[in-house]
Scaffold this active site. Structure first.
Site, PDB file in Angstrom:
ATOM      1  N   LEU A   1       6.578   8.368  -2.341  1.00  0.00           N
ATOM      2  CA  LEU A   1       5.231   8.411  -1.783  1.00  0.00           C
ATOM      3  C   LEU A   1       4.263   7.489  -2.532  1.00  0.00           C
ATOM      4  O   LEU A   1       3.317   6.981  -1.941  1.00  0.00           O
ATOM      5  CB  LEU A   1       4.694   9.848  -1.804  1.00  0.00           C
ATOM      6  N   TYR A   2       4.501   7.252  -3.810  1.00  0.00           N
ATOM      7  CA  TYR A   2       3.609   6.390  -4.593  1.00  0.00           C
ATOM      8  C   TYR A   2       3.693   4.928  -4.154  1.00  0.00           C
ATOM      9  O   TYR A   2       2.785   4.148  -4.386  1.00  0.00           O
ATOM     10  CB  TYR A   2       3.947   6.438  -6.079  1.00  0.00           C
TER      11      TYR A   2
END
Length: 112
Positions: free
Chosen positions: A61-62
């Site tokens: 997700l980063y």
């Protein structure tokens, strides 16, 4: 205090796993925000490796997994680290990927 380019103190580590690896207790987080690019993350990770960091935290997700991997590979090429085995990268399977059919594909994607 001016930086000398070398770590001033050793980051403590802790044993992990049956094979006796010692994982650094402190790691650098690599979450990317709107103004942060993969190039900035890669440069930051490479600088951290030069300073003695050996543990990096990321997540799919980063959006930083690829940049972290590229920085570790570059550090190996430059002999900042002797091998990939010196570096610990932790990542996360995001909650949206926790369905049984999605876990392994998510992990494979992270490993790339």
């Amino acid at each position: 205090m001016a930086s000398t380019g070398t770590p001033s103190s050793k980051i403590p580590d802790f044993p992990a796993g049956a094979d006796g690896w010692a994982v650094p207790a402190m790691g650098l987080g690599t979450s990317m925000y709107r103004t942060v690019t993969e190039d900035i993350v890669a440069a930051s990770v490479l600088s951290a490796l030069e300073l003695g960091y050996r543990h990096f935290d990321t997540a799919a997700l980063y959006g930083s997994e690829r940049a972290v991997g590229e920085a570790v590979a570059e550090a190996t090429r430059r002999e900042i680290v002797a091998s990939r085995k010196e570096v610990f990268v932790t990542t996360k399977v995001w909650c949206s990927q926790c369905h049984p059919e999605l876990v392994l594909p998510s992990l494979r994607e992270s490993l790339q």
